[in-house]
Write a protein that holds these residues in place. Sequence first.
Motif, PDB file in Angstrom:
ATOM      1  N   GLU A 122       0.817  -1.218   0.000  1.00 24.35           N
ATOM      2  CA  GLU A 122       0.000   0.000   0.000  1.00 24.35           C
ATOM      3  C   GLU A 122       0.849   1.266   0.000  1.00 24.35           C
ATOM      4  OE1 GLU A 122      -3.379  -0.088  -0.236  1.00 24.35           O
ATOM      5  OE2 GLU A 122      -3.127  -2.258  -0.416  1.00 24.35           O
ATOM      6  N   ARG A 123       2.166   1.122   0.032  1.00 23.47           N
ATOM      7  CA  ARG A 123       3.038   2.288   0.174  1.00 23.47           C
ATOM      8  C   ARG A 123       3.671   2.689  -1.157  1.00 23.47           C
ATOM      9  NH1 ARG A 123       7.802   3.155   4.605  1.00 23.47           N
ATOM     10  NH2 ARG A 123       8.191   5.303   4.031  1.00 23.47           N
ATOM     11  N   VAL A 124       3.649   3.981  -1.446  1.00 27.38           N
ATOM     12  CA  VAL A 124       4.255   4.505  -2.663  1.00 27.38           C
ATOM     13  C   VAL A 124       5.564   5.196  -2.296  1.00 27.38           C
ATOM     14  CG1 VAL A 124       3.973   6.092  -4.604  1.00 27.38           C
ATOM     15  CG2 VAL A 124       2.011   4.792  -3.759  1.00 27.38           C
ATOM     16  N   TYR A 125       6.586   4.927  -3.089  1.00 21.85           N
ATOM     17  CA  TYR A 125       7.913   5.507  -2.874  1.00 21.85           C
ATOM     18  C   TYR A 125       8.207   6.450  -4.037  1.00 21.85           C
ATOM     19  CZ  TYR A 125       8.281   1.727   0.460  1.00 21.85           C
ATOM     20  OH  TYR A 125       8.042   0.872   1.501  1.00 21.85           O
ATOM     21  N   ALA A 126       8.648   7.668  -3.721  1.00 26.41           N
ATOM     22  CA  ALA A 126       8.848   8.700  -4.728  1.00 26.41           C
ATOM     23  C   ALA A 126      10.327   9.065  -4.857  1.00 26.41           C
ATOM     24  CB  ALA A 126       8.032   9.945  -4.354  1.00 26.41           C
ATOM     25  N   ARG A 127      10.600   9.813  -5.920  1.00 21.51           N
ATOM     26  CA  ARG A 127      11.943  10.342  -6.210  1.00 21.51           C
ATOM     27  C   ARG A 127      13.001   9.245  -6.136  1.00 21.51           C
ATOM     28  NH1 ARG A 127      10.761  15.711  -6.177  1.00 21.51           N
ATOM     29  NH2 ARG A 127       9.245  16.408  -4.655  1.00 21.51           N
ATOM     30  N   LEU A 128      12.714   8.127  -6.777  1.00 23.55           N
ATOM     31  CA  LEU A 128      13.636   7.005  -6.706  1.00 23.55           C
ATOM     32  C   LEU A 128      14.795   7.192  -7.674  1.00 23.55           C
ATOM     33  CD1 LEU A 128      10.987   4.155  -6.614  1.00 23.55           C
ATOM     34  CD2 LEU A 128      12.421   4.913  -4.714  1.00 23.55           C
ATOM     35  N   ASP A 129      15.966   6.874  -7.197  1.00 22.71           N
ATOM     36  CA  ASP A 129      17.102   6.720  -8.098  1.00 22.71           C
ATOM     37  C   ASP A 129      17.376   5.218  -8.227  1.00 22.71           C
ATOM     38  OD1 ASP A 129      18.375   5.975  -5.742  1.00 22.71           O
ATOM     39  OD2 ASP A 129      19.581   7.793  -5.604  1.00 22.71           O
ATOM     40  N   SER A 130      18.376   4.865  -8.970  1.00 20.32           N
ATOM     41  CA  SER A 130      18.633   3.449  -9.230  1.00 20.32           C
ATOM     42  C   SER A 130      18.886   2.669  -7.941  1.00 20.32           C
ATOM     43  CB  SER A 130      19.836   3.313 -10.173  1.00 20.32           C
ATOM     44  OG  SER A 130      20.048   1.963 -10.462  1.00 20.32           O
ATOM     45  N   ALA A 131      19.694   3.224  -7.069  1.00 18.38           N
ATOM     46  CA  ALA A 131      20.028   2.529  -5.818  1.00 18.38           C
ATOM     47  C   ALA A 131      18.796   2.338  -4.936  1.00 18.38           C
ATOM     48  CB  ALA A 131      21.117   3.304  -5.059  1.00 18.38           C
ATOM     49  N   ALA A 132      17.955   3.356  -4.869  1.00  8.46           N
ATOM     50  CA  ALA A 132      16.757   3.260  -4.021  1.00  8.46           C
ATOM     51  C   ALA A 132      15.775   2.236  -4.585  1.00  8.46           C
ATOM     52  CB  ALA A 132      16.085   4.633  -3.911  1.00  8.46           C
ATOM     53  N   LEU A 133      15.622   2.202  -5.906  1.00 11.30           N
ATOM     54  CA  LEU A 133      14.703   1.232  -6.515  1.00 11.30           C
ATOM     55  C   LEU A 133      15.244  -0.195  -6.336  1.00 11.30           C
ATOM     56  CD1 LEU A 133      12.134   0.606  -8.040  1.00 11.30           C
ATOM     57  CD2 LEU A 133      13.342   1.119 -10.186  1.00 11.30           C
ATOM     58  N   VAL A 134      16.536  -0.363  -6.522  1.00  9.86           N
ATOM     59  CA  VAL A 134      17.127  -1.690  -6.315  1.00  9.86           C
ATOM     60  C   VAL A 134      16.938  -2.134  -4.868  1.00  9.86           C
ATOM     61  CG1 VAL A 134      19.346  -2.920  -6.176  1.00  9.86           C
ATOM     62  CG2 VAL A 134      18.760  -1.598  -8.230  1.00  9.86           C
ATOM     63  N   LYS A 135      17.103  -1.222  -3.927  1.00  6.29           N
ATOM     64  CA  LYS A 135      16.914  -1.552  -2.518  1.00  6.29           C
ATOM     65  C   LYS A 135      15.466  -1.970  -2.240  1.00  6.29           C
ATOM     66  CE  LYS A 135      17.761   0.257   2.100  1.00  6.29           C
ATOM     67  NZ  LYS A 135      18.182   1.411   2.886  1.00  6.29           N
ATOM     68  N   LEU A 136      14.513  -1.272  -2.856  1.00  8.95           N
ATOM     69  CA  LEU A 136      13.108  -1.660  -2.714  1.00  8.95           C
ATOM     70  C   LEU A 136      12.884  -3.093  -3.202  1.00  8.95           C
ATOM     71  CD1 LEU A 136      10.743   1.221  -3.914  1.00  8.95           C
ATOM     72  CD2 LEU A 136      10.937   0.236  -1.628  1.00  8.95           C
ATOM     73  N   VAL A 137      13.458  -3.389  -4.362  1.00  8.61           N
ATOM     74  CA  VAL A 137      13.296  -4.722  -4.947  1.00  8.61           C
ATOM     75  C   VAL A 137      13.951  -5.762  -4.039  1.00  8.61           C
ATOM     76  CG1 VAL A 137      13.976  -6.185  -6.891  1.00  8.61           C
ATOM     77  CG2 VAL A 137      13.080  -3.885  -7.311  1.00  8.61           C
ATOM     78  N   GLU A 138      15.128  -5.474  -3.577  1.00  3.96           N
ATOM     79  CA  GLU A 138      15.842  -6.448  -2.722  1.00  3.96           C
ATOM     80  C   GLU A 138      15.126  -6.692  -1.404  1.00  3.96           C
ATOM     81  OE1 GLU A 138      20.390  -5.663  -4.360  1.00  3.96           O
ATOM     82  OE2 GLU A 138      19.743  -4.684  -2.501  1.00  3.96           O
ATOM     83  N   ASN A 139      14.429  -5.684  -0.900  1.00  2.00           N
ATOM     84  CA  ASN A 139      13.734  -5.818   0.379  1.00  2.00           C
ATOM     85  C   ASN A 139      12.283  -6.305   0.219  1.00  2.00           C
ATOM     86  OD1 ASN A 139      15.980  -4.977   1.787  1.00  2.00           O
ATOM     87  ND2 ASN A 139      15.364  -2.830   1.771  1.00  2.00           N
ATOM     88  N   ALA A 140      11.846  -6.471  -1.000  1.00  2.00           N
ATOM     89  CA  ALA A 140      10.450  -6.900  -1.235  1.00  2.00           C
ATOM     90  C   ALA A 140      10.244  -8.339  -0.793  1.00  2.00           C
ATOM     91  CB  ALA A 140      10.087  -6.739  -2.711  1.00  2.00           C
TER      92      ALA A 140
END
Length: 140
Positions: A122-140
């Motif tokens: 239910e949470r939206v993450y904004a202003r993602l750069d490559s490292a932040a998006l990769v971290k989201l994926v790794e923590n999913a």
Amino acid sequence: MTKATLDQIIASHAGRDGALLPILHDIQHAFGCVDAAAEAALAAALNLSRAEVHGVVSFYHDFTPDADPRPEVQVCRAESCKARGVEAIIGAAEAAAGSRVKLKTVYCLGLCSSGPNARVGERVYARLDSAALVKLVENA
Ligand code: FES
């Protein structure tokens, strides 16, 4: 998918105008899919044809006929997020996801001015750069 839970979901919307979409969302949330049995039960409960229910299910990408147990990360690839660089960072996210995480393309998460954006649960993450998006994926 248990019939009791399905019946409970349908009953919770009894008498509601425009109940089809809310029920479909509840079924998708509860079971991870809207399968043929759910479509048939819903058609009977709402006095619709199976074709009408299936038409709605197949139109919206939120509903899937089979459950996918993988965690899901939704990445917006609509115009504003494209203009803000999502295409430059999606490759790293795809590599991080591999086959373990379902990386789903969506078209607008409603935060267009602060993209690139992604949603997990239910949470939206904004202003993602490559490292932040990769971290989201790794923590999913
Ligand atoms: S275009 Fe990405 S959130 Fe709207």
